[in-house]
Each structure stands twice: as C-alpha cells, then as structure tokens.
Design a protein around this motif. Structure first.
Motif, PDB file in Angstrom:
ATOM      1  N   ARG A  48       0.979  -1.014   0.126  1.00  0.00           N
ATOM      2  CA  ARG A  48      -0.017  -0.013  -0.064  1.00  0.00           C
ATOM      3  C   ARG A  48       0.779   1.376   0.018  1.00  0.00           C
ATOM      4  O   ARG A  48       1.954   1.291   0.356  1.00  0.00           O
ATOM      5  CB  ARG A  48      -0.777  -0.007   1.402  1.00  0.00           C
ATOM      6  CG  ARG A  48      -0.281  -0.039   2.501  1.00  0.00           C
ATOM      7  CD  ARG A  48      -0.443   1.376   3.357  1.00  0.00           C
ATOM      8  NE  ARG A  48       0.408   1.440   4.520  1.00  0.00           N
ATOM      9  CZ  ARG A  48       1.655   1.621   4.603  1.00  0.00           C
ATOM     10  NH1 ARG A  48       2.317   1.864   3.342  1.00  0.00           N
ATOM     11  NH2 ARG A  48       2.580   1.731   5.722  1.00  0.00           N
ATOM     12  N   GLU A  84      -0.184   9.382   8.919  1.00  0.00           N
ATOM     13  CA  GLU A  84       0.697   8.625   9.282  1.00  0.00           C
ATOM     14  C   GLU A  84       0.937   8.495  11.025  1.00  0.00           C
ATOM     15  O   GLU A  84       0.984   9.726  11.527  1.00  0.00           O
ATOM     16  CB  GLU A  84       2.229   8.955   8.927  1.00  0.00           C
ATOM     17  CG  GLU A  84       2.826   7.958   8.166  1.00  0.00           C
ATOM     18  CD  GLU A  84       2.159   7.271   7.232  1.00  0.00           C
ATOM     19  OE1 GLU A  84       1.600   6.110   7.424  1.00  0.00           O
ATOM     20  OE2 GLU A  84       2.629   7.586   5.781  1.00  0.00           O
ATOM     21  N   HIS A  85       0.941   7.221  11.616  1.00  0.00           N
ATOM     22  CA  HIS A  85       0.964   7.055  13.008  1.00  0.00           C
ATOM     23  C   HIS A  85      -0.217   7.478  13.680  1.00  0.00           C
ATOM     24  O   HIS A  85      -0.340   7.706  14.789  1.00  0.00           O
ATOM     25  CB  HIS A  85       2.263   7.527  13.632  1.00  0.00           C
ATOM     26  CG  HIS A  85       3.354   6.922  13.103  1.00  0.00           C
ATOM     27  ND1 HIS A  85       3.864   5.475  13.816  1.00  0.00           N
ATOM     28  CD2 HIS A  85       4.440   7.201  12.275  1.00  0.00           C
ATOM     29  CE1 HIS A  85       4.973   5.345  13.388  1.00  0.00           C
ATOM     30  NE2 HIS A  85       5.546   6.077  12.366  1.00  0.00           N
ATOM     31  N   ASP A  88      -3.279   5.614  13.059  1.00  0.00           N
ATOM     32  CA  ASP A  88      -4.216   4.541  12.946  1.00  0.00           C
ATOM     33  C   ASP A  88      -4.372   3.934  14.425  1.00  0.00           C
ATOM     34  O   ASP A  88      -5.448   3.723  14.923  1.00  0.00           O
ATOM     35  CB  ASP A  88      -3.925   3.252  12.070  1.00  0.00           C
ATOM     36  CG  ASP A  88      -2.493   2.836  12.038  1.00  0.00           C
ATOM     37  OD1 ASP A  88      -1.636   3.323  12.863  1.00  0.00           O
ATOM     38  OD2 ASP A  88      -2.234   1.898  11.405  1.00  0.00           O
ATOM     39  N   CYS A  91       1.307  -2.797  15.586  1.00  0.00           N
ATOM     40  CA  CYS A  91       0.958  -2.091  14.313  1.00  0.00           C
ATOM     41  C   CYS A  91      -0.636  -1.594  14.683  1.00  0.00           C
ATOM     42  O   CYS A  91      -1.262  -2.162  15.307  1.00  0.00           O
ATOM     43  CB  CYS A  91       1.260  -2.607  13.178  1.00  0.00           C
ATOM     44  SG  CYS A  91       0.278  -4.219  12.871  1.00  0.00           S
ATOM     45  N   GLY A  92      -1.097  -0.502  13.900  1.00  0.00           N
ATOM     46  CA  GLY A  92      -2.244  -0.201  13.843  1.00  0.00           C
ATOM     47  C   GLY A  92      -2.909  -1.188  12.642  1.00  0.00           C
ATOM     48  O   GLY A  92      -2.300  -2.166  12.369  1.00  0.00           O
ATOM     49  N   ASP A 108      -2.400  -0.898   7.425  1.00  0.00           N
ATOM     50  CA  ASP A 108      -1.775  -1.593   6.233  1.00  0.00           C
ATOM     51  C   ASP A 108      -2.541  -2.911   5.743  1.00  0.00           C
ATOM     52  O   ASP A 108      -2.745  -3.095   4.680  1.00  0.00           O
ATOM     53  CB  ASP A 108      -0.351  -2.094   6.618  1.00  0.00           C
ATOM     54  CG  ASP A 108       0.572  -1.005   7.233  1.00  0.00           C
ATOM     55  OD1 ASP A 108       0.291   0.169   6.982  1.00  0.00           O
ATOM     56  OD2 ASP A 108       1.641  -1.343   7.890  1.00  0.00           O
ATOM     57  N   TYR A 144       8.977   1.533  17.183  1.00  0.00           N
ATOM     58  CA  TYR A 144       7.881   1.806  16.437  1.00  0.00           C
ATOM     59  C   TYR A 144       6.799   1.557  17.819  1.00  0.00           C
ATOM     60  O   TYR A 144       6.038   2.303  17.984  1.00  0.00           O
ATOM     61  CB  TYR A 144       7.198   0.713  15.492  1.00  0.00           C
ATOM     62  CG  TYR A 144       5.955   1.050  15.099  1.00  0.00           C
ATOM     63  CD1 TYR A 144       5.582   1.472  14.007  1.00  0.00           C
ATOM     64  CD2 TYR A 144       4.763   0.269  16.005  1.00  0.00           C
ATOM     65  CE1 TYR A 144       4.358   1.793  13.512  1.00  0.00           C
ATOM     66  CE2 TYR A 144       3.536   0.219  15.427  1.00  0.00           C
ATOM     67  CZ  TYR A 144       3.050   1.111  14.040  1.00  0.00           C
ATOM     68  OH  TYR A 144       1.992   1.028  13.581  1.00  0.00           O
ATOM     69  N   GLY A 201       5.851   3.691   8.332  1.00  0.00           N
ATOM     70  CA  GLY A 201       6.190   3.654   9.425  1.00  0.00           C
ATOM     71  C   GLY A 201       7.405   4.457   9.968  1.00  0.00           C
ATOM     72  O   GLY A 201       7.572   5.082  11.061  1.00  0.00           O
TER      73      GLY A 201
END
Ligand code: GLA
Length: 376
Positions: free
Chosen positions: A25, A31-32, A34, A164-165, A168, A218, A327
């Motif tokens: 994607r 960004e950051h 989610d 992660c959120g 993606d 992250y 990220g």
C-alpha cells in the motif's frame, strides 16, 4: 511472479494449487494515526505477494519462499512456531484464523513478492492478507474482510513483535483500483475516494535505507501516545486538541509532548487533505504533506537524514508535496509532482542523492490497484 510461483509449487508439491494475491500500500497522509484511533488515507498498489496454496491432508504446513530460496515446515499448535522469521507471518495467520474458529489444516505453499522490502509499503501486510484471505476460502471460514485485516494485525502483535495499527492490512484487503480509502480507525467506517489528480503524478522515491520496525522504536512511539491519552483521560489521542495537550504539558515528558503534538496535527491534516481533494486543491494537499514530513522528522522522530534530504530536494525542485511514507526509520518518500516537473525532479533527486550517499534512490510510479483476491 505468478508463473514462477506456480512453477515452483508444481516442482515441489505437484498440481492443483490455488493462486492468491494481496497488495502492498501507499498512504497519501495520516501516518501513525491508526493506532491513535484517527484517520488514514491509504490505497493498495500494483505490487504485492502471490502465493500458490493447496491443502495437503496432514496437520503440517510446508512453505517455500522463492525470494529467499528458503523453506520451512511447521505444525499448527502454538508450540510449533517455526524458527525462520519470514515463516512467523504464515504461522501467525494460521493461529489467528484458528482462534476465530476456522478449521485450518495442513497445506503446501510457495510464495513470491515484488513489494520492495523495508520500503514502507507493507510487504508484511501483503503476506498476511494473502494467507488470511486464502485460508478463509480454502478451509471454509466465514470471516468478513475487516476481521481478515485484524487477523494480519494480530499476527504482527502476537507473532512478530510489532504493535501496529490496522491501516496496512485494511488497505491490502480492501484496496480498489483507482481509489484511495479514508478510514476512521476508531469506528472502522471508510469511504472510497477516486483519485486521479489531473496534471499530477504520484511517485515514490525509495532511499533503500532500511531500519527494521520489529523491536522497540515503533512500539515506543505507540507507548508515548498511549501514555498521553491516559493523562488526558481518553482511550485514544483521537479527538484531543492542542489546548488540552498544553494543559497537561507539565505532567508529561517533553518527548511525549512532541509525539502527541505531531499526532494531533496529523489527524487534522487528513481531514484537510480530503476536503482539499474535493476541490481539486492540490496545493493544500502538498502543503500538508510537507508538514507531515517535518512533523515526523522533528516531533515524532521517525525520519532519517536520507529521507529529510529527499524531501528537501523535492521542495527545491518545486514538487507540490513530499514526505516520508509509512512507519518510518527508512524507506520511501511519497511525492505529488506536477506532470511538467516530473522528469526534472526524478533526474535531479537521483543525481543529488547519489552524489551524497553513493547510490541512487529507486523510483516507483504509483498505480492504485485492487486488494486481496484469488487469481483464476
Ligand atoms: C506501519 C504500521 C501501520 C501504521 C504505519 C504508520 O506501517 O504497520 O499500522 O501505524 O506504520 O502510519
């Protein structure tokens, strides 16, 4: 890629494989946000993972990764986690599907990909989505697409060490040709936005600098955001204002303050960009992209020297918008460029980057494409 994946399957395991694919994607902005319950604005691309899969009638998985020329074999119980890190993605998806009641059995599989690794284009989400989608079909699962995206996300959390959120995996599963998607990561409502900016191109410049997301940086960013949300008495940073943040400034560290300041600004920028797109106002879109870049660089501290350099060169070439994508900690910039400036920008960026860092950045024109699917 498809032919080579199918041929390898035939060589190792015989006939009758089913073919599946899922894309990587891009993300125009957001960004950051989610994992902060905010908005994101991704689209799937024409690069992804292709897998050949066939149930094998046993309780073991035999997998071969063409790009690594490596194989793995593992069972399907929690204690069967394979040694190879690439196989954790497939194993994790199997486990997460089982947790959701799908009767996953053994299968044979080969896979290959053309999402550049470490470029911030989510090769891992493409891998997870491919197997989540395939196992759901092949083992009679009845899992909806949102839950398939969550299977990938939980695989990252529980088997790969990245908190992660959902962006993606969502983008990989739901992608649609020619459309970006604005997703509200709190309500999970989303909208397709046809994206054909007239007179502009979207291009990625890959610094080919890789900094692994696995491990702390992250997750540290996410932890900062969660600490501030807690001080604010909220579940997420979403919806917090700068005034609210300033009111608790003395109770949080300077670092956490800057992290939250970036996120609060970014949430607003996604909405500003969507609004500007309705009016074909690409100047505003581009301005927001630059703001995101420098926010990610100075406040969120997920950029690096090479990407700051690429964004600076873009600005000097008159590029409408440019910023680090994904990220962070390496990877690509995403650039919104007027058609007439495109050739000069790409040539200049290549030359100046090579002069400084000894190699050219890679150039990927963006083609917005469909999400997870079976290939006939
Ligand atoms: C990575 C994560 C996503 C998202 C982005 C930053 O790609 O997997 O969930 O947080 O970083 O926007």
């Amino acid at each position: 890629m498809r032919a080579k994946t199918a041929a390898k399957f035939k060589e190792l395991f015989g006939d009758g494989a089913y073919m599946y694919t899922s894309p990587g994607r891009i993300n125009l902005i957001g960004e950051h946000t989610d994992y902060n319950g905010g908005f994101v604005f991704p689209g799937a691309v024409d690069k992804g993972i292709v897998a050949a899969i066939k149930p094998n009638g046993t309780d073991r998985v035999r997998a071969f990764a063409l790009d690594l020329n490596d194989s793995a074999e593992f069972g399907l119980r929690e204690e069967d986690k394979p040694a190879q890190s690439w196989a954790h993605y497939i194993f994790g998806v199997c486990r997460e599907m089982q947790k959701r009641g799908v009767d996953v059995k053994g299968f044979d599989t080969t896979f290959a990909g053309d999402v550049p690794l470490g470029a911030g284009m989510s090769s891992s989400a493409a891998l997870e989505s491919t197997y989540a989608f395939a196992l759901n079909e092949l083992f009679g699962g009845n899992i909806d697409k949102f839950e398939l995206a969550r299977v990938g996300q939980k695989t990252e959390h529980n088997y790969c060490g990245v908190n992660c959120g959902i962006m993606d995996q969502f983008a990989s599963v739901f992608g649609k040709e020619g459309c970006l998607m604005r997703l509200d990561c709190r309500s999970m409502e989303f909208e397709y936005f046809p994206f054909h900016p007239k007179g502009y191109k979207l291009v990625l410049l890959d610094s080919v600098v890789k900094h692994e997301l696995v491990g702390s940086p992250y997750n540290d960013r996410r932890a900062s955001c969660e600490r501030v949300a807690k001080v604010l008495g909220q579940e997420f940073l979403r919806g917090a204002t700068m005034e609210q943040l300033d009111a608790v400034k003395e109770q949080i560290s300077d670092e956490d303050y800057r992290r939250a300041r970036y996120v609060i600004g970014e949430e607003q920028r996604v909405l500003t960009v969507c609004d500007a797109l309705q009016r074909d106002d690409y100047e505003t879109v581009g301005k927001c992209m630059y703001q995101t870049h420098w926010g990610m660089s100075k406040d969120y501290e997920v950029s690096c020297e090479e990407l700051d350099f690429l964004a600076t060169v873009a600005e000097e070439c008159g590029v409408t918008g440019s910023r680090i994508m994904g990220g962070g900690f390496g990877g690509c910039t995403i650039n919104l460029v007027k058609d007439e400036l495109y050739d000069n920008f790409v040539a200049t960026a290549k030359r100046r980057f090579a002069e400084k860092y000894g190699h050219e950045p890679k150039v990927y024109p963006v083609v917005i494409s469909d999400g997870s699917r079976r290939l006939e």
